[in-house]
Design an enzyme around this catalytic site. Structure first.
Site: not given
Ligand SMILES: NC(=O)c1ccc[n+]([C@@H]2O[C@H](COP(=O)([O-])OP(=O)(O)OC[C@H]3O[C@@H](n4cnc5c(N)ncnc54)[C@H](O)[C@@H]3O)[C@@H](O)[C@H]2O)c1
Length: 436
Positions: A152, A154, A156, A264, A267
């Site tokens: 992804e 995107l 924020e 992001c 990390k």
């Molecule tokens: N936030 C960003 O801007 C962004 C952009 C691109 C990629 N990413 C990547 O996407 C991934 C998610 O990031 P995010 O910011 O959405 O994280 P986040 O912390 O907002 O959400 C993750 C969710 O996963 C849930 N979770 C954990 N273990 C679980 C399980 N076993 N089953 C179901 N749900 C579970 C948590 O409760 C939480 O709600 C990461 O790898 C991040 O690096 C994030």
């Protein structure tokens, strides 16, 4: 119509869920966080994102999206399962894969027919193959499934917009079999001529890290240059403008500031550097970027302290706490380091306001700082006002009013959004990052 389960309903999972539902699939968003799921069932978004709540409610009303904590039922129900759980950093900089591995186990235990498992979470090279093995090891009946890497990109603050208008969609697979389903769920993008990059799993995984690391490096380049400008008297704004006019460089990500933050860049830079060291091919530019960005956050705090002269009995006002505007996310926000450094230096009080991040800030700082209701309350009686996050509402402050409310006259613009002369004319001592 495909039935899609999304495991992990955070920034990425919720955006993907709402986006894919808008494209016509039936979506079930799953999470282990009961409170989050309860809110979502009521149409309340647990995160602040433009257009999110409206689109969420539209899809709820049109019965294309639902929410649940029952992961096993969700997996059984779905044809396609998206993995969007967090992959936070561990102490050593590597990505913590425990959440995604746990989710993969759940998928394996509940396979009941051919399914496509799509990894949206950012994961180091080789992870999708590991996840495939975990799923297989947990499925005694050896059901068929395919694994796809679909990182992804995107941002924020504009997550919904970015989902519907991506620069590219990256799809990594081991075979051609799951591609048809992926093309169908992303059909509106495909028809729109959004570029799709089809590749193998390892390349797709690495594209995500390469993109974030390049952007982090570009920001760090201009931040280092800004420090050089502070020391030498050159103007970094003019330099960035001229640099950006070169089509090979582009003006984007050339804005100096207090260091990058968020969930992001910090990390992902650390995780790629860690992985590269494991492969015995250290990525020196990335390692330096990580160090330099930490320095930049402390540099921002030092700048405020230098302008104050002496921290004792001084009050500091901070505008903006989230790591960037249009989000309530404070993960790795530069504001955290700045506040810690200021407190360590012994300032009397830190007053702060952020349009969206106050709740998150309270969880982090508790009673260590004073929470204000707007920018003018922050200004009252402070010796210095520092602009930390460039929210739109801070771009057009009534400088005369601010000046009359403040005790001191120092204005530290850590995002370079004000013209120095304009601020000086209002009676302030001004410092930006790389400009005066
Ligand atoms: N936030 C960003 O801007 C962004 C952009 C691109 C990629 N990413 C990547 O996407 C991934 C998610 O990031 P995010 O910011 O959405 O994280 P986040 O912390 O907002 O959400 C993750 C969710 O996963 C849930 N979770 C954990 N273990 C679980 C399980 N076993 N089953 C179901 N749900 C579970 C948590 O409760 C939480 O709600 C990461 O790898 C991040 O690096 C994030």
């Amino acid at each position: 119509m495909y039935k899609i389960a999304v495991l992990g309903t955070g920034y990425v999972g919720l955006t993907a869920g709402v986006g894919l539902a808008s494209f016509g699939s039936k979506v079930l968003c799953l999470d282990i966080d009961k409170e989050k799921i309860e809110k979502l069932k009521k149409g309340i978004s647990p995160i602040y994102e433009a257009d999110m709540e409206e689109l969420l409610n539209k899809n709820i009303d049109e019965k294309r999206i639902e929410f649940s904590t029952d992961i096993s039922e969700g997996v059984k129900w779905a044809d396609i399962i998206f993995l969007a759980v967090g992959t936070p950093p561990k102490e050593d900089g590597s990505a913590d894969l425990s959440y995604i591995e746990e989710a993969a186990k759940e998928i394996g235990k509940n396979l009941n027919g051919y399914k496509v498992v799509v990894t949206k979470s950012t994961v180091p090279v080789g992870t999708n193959k590991k996840l495939k093995k975990i799923i297989m090891d947990n499925d005694p009946d050896n059901h068929e499934f395919d694994i796809v890497s679909n990182p992804e990109f995107l941002r924020e603050g504009s997550a919904i917009h970015d989902f519907f208008h991506p620069d590219r969609v990256v799809i990594g697979t081991e075979s051609g079999r799951p591609i048809e389903a992926i093309k169908k769920i992303y059909r509106p993008l495909y028809l729109n001529e959004t570029p799709f990059v089809f590749t193998d799993l390892e390349t797709a995984e690495t594209i995500k890290y390469a993109s974030n690391c390049f952007l982090a490096m570009k920001i760090t380049f201009i931040n280092e240059l800004a420090r050089f400008c502070d020391a030498s008297g050159a103007n970094v704004q003019t330099i960035a403008k001229a640099l950006g006019m070169d089509g090979r460089i582009s003006p984007k990500f050339l804005h100096p500031g207090p260091g990058y933050g968020g969930s992001c860049f910090p990390k992902d830079t650390k995780a790629l550097a860690y992985t590269a060291r494991k492969f015995d091919t250290p990525l020196k530019l990335i390692e330096t970027t990580v160090k330099s960005n930490e320095e930049q956050k402390h540099y921002a705090a030092k700048k405020i302290l230098k302008m104050l002269g002496n921290a004792k009995n001084k009050r500091v006002g901070l505008l903006g706490l989230s790591f960037k505007p249009e989000t309530d996310d404070m993960r790795d926000s530069s504001a955290i380091v700045i506040i810690e450094d200021l407190l360590r230096a012994g300032v009397e009080e830190i007053k702060a306001f952020d349009p969206q991040a106050m709740e998150n800030a309270k969880k982090i700082f508790k009673d260590k700082i004073t929470y204000c209701t707007d920018e003018y309350e922050v200004a009252k009686d402070v010796d210095i006002l520092a602009l930390v996050t460039e929210w739109n509402q801070f771009r057009n402050l009534d400088l005369q009013k601010i000046k009359s409310l403040m005790k001191g006259n120092a204005f530290c613009d850590l995002r370079n959004i004000y013209k120095p002369d304009e601020v000086k004319e209002a009676g302030f001592i001004y410092e930006g990052v790389g400009i005066r």
